[in-house]
Design a protein around this motif. Structure first.
Motif, PDB file in Angstrom:
ATOM      1  N   SER A  76      67.406   1.861 -37.382  1.00 46.12           N
ATOM      2  CA  SER A  76      67.966   0.652 -35.411  1.00 46.12           C
ATOM      3  C   SER A  76      66.548  -0.113 -35.174  1.00 46.12           C
ATOM      4  O   SER A  76      67.327  -1.340 -34.409  1.00 46.12           O
ATOM      5  N   HIS A  77      65.646   0.621 -34.369  1.00 49.32           N
ATOM      6  CA  HIS A  77      64.510   0.605 -34.579  1.00 49.32           C
ATOM      7  C   HIS A  77      63.970  -1.044 -35.051  1.00 49.32           C
ATOM      8  O   HIS A  77      63.312  -1.830 -34.353  1.00 49.32           O
ATOM      9  N   LYS A  78      63.827  -0.993 -36.377  1.00 48.47           N
ATOM     10  CA  LYS A  78      63.114  -1.970 -37.306  1.00 48.47           C
ATOM     11  C   LYS A  78      64.033  -3.077 -36.816  1.00 48.47           C
ATOM     12  O   LYS A  78      63.718  -4.303 -36.997  1.00 48.47           O
ATOM     13  N   GLU A  79      65.434  -2.696 -36.805  1.00 47.87           N
ATOM     14  CA  GLU A  79      66.376  -4.602 -37.001  1.00 47.87           C
ATOM     15  C   GLU A  79      65.940  -4.910 -36.194  1.00 47.87           C
ATOM     16  O   GLU A  79      65.623  -6.124 -35.291  1.00 47.87           O
ATOM     17  N   ALA A  80      65.716  -4.210 -34.552  1.00 44.37           N
ATOM     18  CA  ALA A  80      66.065  -4.461 -33.448  1.00 44.37           C
ATOM     19  C   ALA A  80      64.357  -5.721 -33.343  1.00 44.37           C
ATOM     20  O   ALA A  80      64.142  -6.378 -32.271  1.00 44.37           O
ATOM     21  N   ALA A  81      63.962  -4.668 -33.793  1.00 49.72           N
ATOM     22  CA  ALA A  81      61.903  -5.422 -33.364  1.00 49.72           C
ATOM     23  C   ALA A  81      62.282  -6.454 -34.531  1.00 49.72           C
ATOM     24  O   ALA A  81      61.469  -7.643 -33.939  1.00 49.72           O
ATOM     25  N   GLU A  82      62.808  -6.707 -35.331  1.00 51.86           N
ATOM     26  CA  GLU A  82      62.904  -7.668 -36.649  1.00 51.86           C
ATOM     27  C   GLU A  82      63.441  -8.985 -35.594  1.00 51.86           C
ATOM     28  O   GLU A  82      63.017  -9.682 -35.385  1.00 51.86           O
ATOM     29  N   ARG A  83      64.966  -8.353 -34.904  1.00 54.65           N
ATOM     30  CA  ARG A  83      65.558  -9.245 -33.788  1.00 54.65           C
ATOM     31  C   ARG A  83      64.777  -9.598 -32.704  1.00 54.65           C
ATOM     32  O   ARG A  83      64.824 -11.148 -32.924  1.00 54.65           O
ATOM     33  N   VAL A  84      64.139  -9.608 -31.983  1.00 51.76           N
ATOM     34  CA  VAL A  84      63.095  -9.912 -31.409  1.00 51.76           C
ATOM     35  C   VAL A  84      62.567 -10.895 -31.561  1.00 51.76           C
ATOM     36  O   VAL A  84      61.820 -11.896 -31.400  1.00 51.76           O
ATOM     37  N   THR A  85      61.404  -9.935 -32.771  1.00 52.42           N
ATOM     38  CA  THR A  85      60.282 -10.910 -33.543  1.00 52.42           C
ATOM     39  C   THR A  85      60.818 -12.184 -33.859  1.00 52.42           C
ATOM     40  O   THR A  85      60.349 -13.711 -33.663  1.00 52.42           O
ATOM     41  N   CYS A  86      61.913 -12.860 -34.083  1.00 51.34           N
ATOM     42  CA  CYS A  86      62.710 -13.623 -34.479  1.00 51.34           C
ATOM     43  C   CYS A  86      63.124 -14.646 -34.263  1.00 51.34           C
ATOM     44  O   CYS A  86      62.768 -15.892 -33.682  1.00 51.34           O
ATOM     45  N   GLU A  87      63.885 -14.367 -32.837  1.00 57.18           N
ATOM     46  CA  GLU A  87      63.823 -15.521 -31.354  1.00 57.18           C
ATOM     47  C   GLU A  87      62.373 -15.480 -31.306  1.00 57.18           C
ATOM     48  O   GLU A  87      63.210 -16.478 -30.393  1.00 57.18           O
ATOM     49  N   LEU A  88      61.363 -14.783 -30.938  1.00 59.74           N
ATOM     50  CA  LEU A  88      60.515 -14.922 -30.356  1.00 59.74           C
ATOM     51  C   LEU A  88      60.028 -16.815 -30.544  1.00 59.74           C
ATOM     52  O   LEU A  88      59.917 -17.464 -31.351  1.00 59.74           O
ATOM     53  N   LEU A  89      59.933 -16.168 -32.840  1.00 62.38           N
ATOM     54  CA  LEU A  89      59.626 -17.413 -33.603  1.00 62.38           C
ATOM     55  C   LEU A  89      60.372 -18.823 -33.406  1.00 62.38           C
ATOM     56  O   LEU A  89      60.154 -19.230 -33.755  1.00 62.38           O
ATOM     57  N   LEU A  90      61.759 -18.158 -33.425  1.00 60.21           N
ATOM     58  CA  LEU A  90      62.830 -19.667 -33.270  1.00 60.21           C
ATOM     59  C   LEU A  90      62.578 -20.588 -31.531  1.00 60.21           C
ATOM     60  O   LEU A  90      62.350 -21.082 -32.276  1.00 60.21           O
ATOM     61  N   LYS A  91      62.370 -19.711 -30.466  1.00 65.83           N
ATOM     62  CA  LYS A  91      61.317 -20.167 -29.468  1.00 65.83           C
ATOM     63  C   LYS A  91      60.669 -21.050 -29.366  1.00 65.83           C
ATOM     64  O   LYS A  91      60.502 -22.010 -29.179  1.00 65.83           O
ATOM     65  N   GLU A  92      59.478 -20.515 -30.420  1.00 65.28           N
ATOM     66  CA  GLU A  92      58.642 -21.287 -30.635  1.00 65.28           C
ATOM     67  C   GLU A  92      58.153 -22.047 -31.376  1.00 65.28           C
ATOM     68  O   GLU A  92      57.554 -23.615 -31.201  1.00 65.28           O
ATOM     69  N   ALA A  93      59.128 -22.462 -32.650  1.00 63.07           N
ATOM     70  CA  ALA A  93      59.936 -23.213 -33.202  1.00 63.07           C
ATOM     71  C   ALA A  93      60.175 -23.989 -32.555  1.00 63.07           C
ATOM     72  O   ALA A  93      60.340 -25.962 -32.663  1.00 63.07           O
ATOM     73  N   GLN A  94      61.612 -23.837 -31.692  1.00 64.33           N
ATOM     74  CA  GLN A  94      61.751 -24.795 -31.340  1.00 64.33           C
ATOM     75  C   GLN A  94      60.879 -25.969 -29.998  1.00 64.33           C
ATOM     76  O   GLN A  94      60.774 -26.708 -29.689  1.00 64.33           O
ATOM     77  N   GLN A  95      60.318 -24.973 -29.348  1.00 65.76           N
ATOM     78  CA  GLN A  95      58.899 -25.578 -27.810  1.00 65.76           C
ATOM     79  C   GLN A  95      58.478 -26.590 -29.346  1.00 65.76           C
ATOM     80  O   GLN A  95      57.889 -27.400 -29.016  1.00 65.76           O
ATOM     81  N   LYS A  96      57.629 -26.337 -30.633  1.00 71.18           N
ATOM     82  CA  LYS A  96      56.887 -27.423 -31.584  1.00 71.18           C
ATOM     83  C   LYS A  96      57.804 -28.309 -31.856  1.00 71.18           C
ATOM     84  O   LYS A  96      56.716 -29.743 -32.320  1.00 71.18           O
ATOM     85  N   LEU A  97      58.964 -28.537 -32.084  1.00 68.04           N
ATOM     86  CA  LEU A  97      59.861 -29.160 -32.543  1.00 68.04           C
ATOM     87  C   LEU A  97      60.033 -30.357 -31.012  1.00 68.04           C
ATOM     88  O   LEU A  97      60.261 -31.555 -31.381  1.00 68.04           O
ATOM     89  N   HIS A  98      60.049 -29.942 -30.184  1.00 67.88           N
ATOM     90  CA  HIS A  98      60.025 -30.618 -28.811  1.00 67.88           C
ATOM     91  C   HIS A  98      58.973 -31.342 -28.776  1.00 67.88           C
ATOM     92  O   HIS A  98      59.292 -32.560 -28.300  1.00 67.88           O
ATOM     93  N   THR A  99      57.744 -30.841 -29.174  1.00 69.02           N
ATOM     94  CA  THR A  99      56.618 -31.513 -29.111  1.00 69.02           C
ATOM     95  C   THR A  99      56.768 -32.632 -29.867  1.00 69.02           C
ATOM     96  O   THR A  99      56.509 -33.820 -29.631  1.00 69.02           O
ATOM     97  N   VAL A 100      56.956 -32.324 -31.364  1.00 68.97           N
ATOM     98  CA  VAL A 100      57.629 -33.187 -32.307  1.00 68.97           C
ATOM     99  C   VAL A 100      58.025 -34.441 -31.223  1.00 68.97           C
ATOM    100  O   VAL A 100      58.242 -35.843 -31.991  1.00 68.97           O
ATOM    101  N   GLN A 101      59.146 -34.513 -31.020  1.00 70.75           N
ATOM    102  CA  GLN A 101      60.764 -35.051 -30.391  1.00 70.75           C
ATOM    103  C   GLN A 101      59.752 -35.881 -29.082  1.00 70.75           C
ATOM    104  O   GLN A 101      59.512 -37.301 -29.639  1.00 70.75           O
ATOM    105  N   GLU A 102      58.690 -35.304 -28.298  1.00 69.03           N
ATOM    106  CA  GLU A 102      58.090 -36.212 -27.378  1.00 69.03           C
ATOM    107  C   GLU A 102      57.056 -37.172 -28.053  1.00 69.03           C
ATOM    108  O   GLU A 102      57.032 -38.536 -27.430  1.00 69.03           O
TER     109      GLU A 102
END
Length: 267
Positions: A76-102
């Motif tokens: 469960s800890h491994k899955e939770a760690a992956e979930r947090v990592t996934c959320e963070l990388l998706l957030k960063e990807a969205q920020q970079k995409l927003h920079t592209v949009q601008e």
């Protein structure tokens, strides 16, 4: 119960890296305690007989159960760690995409002077506007490259997650990739139009330099006219001839300079 405490941390809302670290510490301490208990139970069981051995066996069952729960917690800890990592990388990807949009939006805004309904801007304004479009497109192109590389790298990373986190992460990243492709196409269209405008502007600059060369050539002809008219040549004094020769030389040099500039735009 440290195991229960860790389980609550891993299943709570708003999971963070700090919460994961705290849960990991709980699991670590619980594991150490269970390992100690299992060793003691094994020692006591080997020495006990009869009813005492039966009671120790019951404790041993509970210890084994705790070990199983801890193993599940580690998963469960491994899955939770992956979930947090996934959320963070998706957030960063969205920020970079927003920079592209601008940045693509700014590249589109840079075309403003050409969209004012004026048939043809003055040459100087055209050159300035084209340079602004090129600068904005270069910035946008850099943002696109950074975003594309980031998404591609994170898709590979997401493939190593457990199935649920992996599927969710990859699907979202591929969605971002599609949006990026859309912005890239828009940017390429802007760059193509800017390239066309630049070509026309260069042609106008070349024409301007050719016109200047023609004007200087005509002026040179006027300055040299005295040398083609025998009557004027005979009546001119030394100072007039010297001045005409100097003006002719200067006009010739200026004409050649204009032609040289024109060739830079043509070749």
């Amino acid at each position: 119960d440290r195991a229960e405490e860790a389980q609550q941390m891993l299943t709570g809302a708003g999971l963070t890296r700090e919460a994961l670290q705290a849960a990991e510490q709980c699991v670590k301490r619980a594991t150490e305690q269970v390992v100690t208990v299992v060793k003691i139970v094994a020692q006591k069981k080997a020495q006990a007989t009869g009813i005492i051995q039966e009671e120790i066996s019951k404790v041993e069952v509970r210890a084994k159960s705790a070990e199983a729960r801890l193993a599940q917690l580690k998963v469960s800890h491994k899955e939770a760690a992956e979930r947090v990592t996934c959320e963070l990388l998706l957030k960063e990807a969205q920020q970079k995409l927003h920079t592209v949009q601008e940045s693509v939006g700014k590249a589109a805004d840079a075309e403003g002077p050409f969209l004012m309904g004026v048939e043809e801007l003055p040459l100087e304004e055209t050159v300035t506007a084209v340079k602004a479009c090129e600068a904005a497109a270069t910035t946008a192109n850099t943002a696109v490259s950074i975003c594309r590389m980031f998404i591609a790298t994170k898709i590979v990373e997401a493939k190593r997650f457990s199935p649920k986190a992996s599927n969710e992460g990859q699907n979202k990243l591929r969605d971002f990739q599609k949006q990026l492709d859309m912005y890239t196409k828009k940017l390429n269209d802007l760059k193509r139009v800017t390239s066309q405008r630049k070509g026309l502007a260069l042609m106008r600059e070349a024409e301007q330099h050719v016109k200047e060369a023609e004007d200087m050539a005509a002026k040179m002809g006027e300055a040299a006219a005295i040398f083609e008219d025998d009557a004027k040549l005979c009546n001119a004094n030394a100072d007039e001839l010297r001045a005409a020769a100097e003006e002719t030389t200067n006009c010739e040099a200026a004409t050649n300079a204009c032609l040289t500039e024109a060739r830079k735009f043509i070749t």
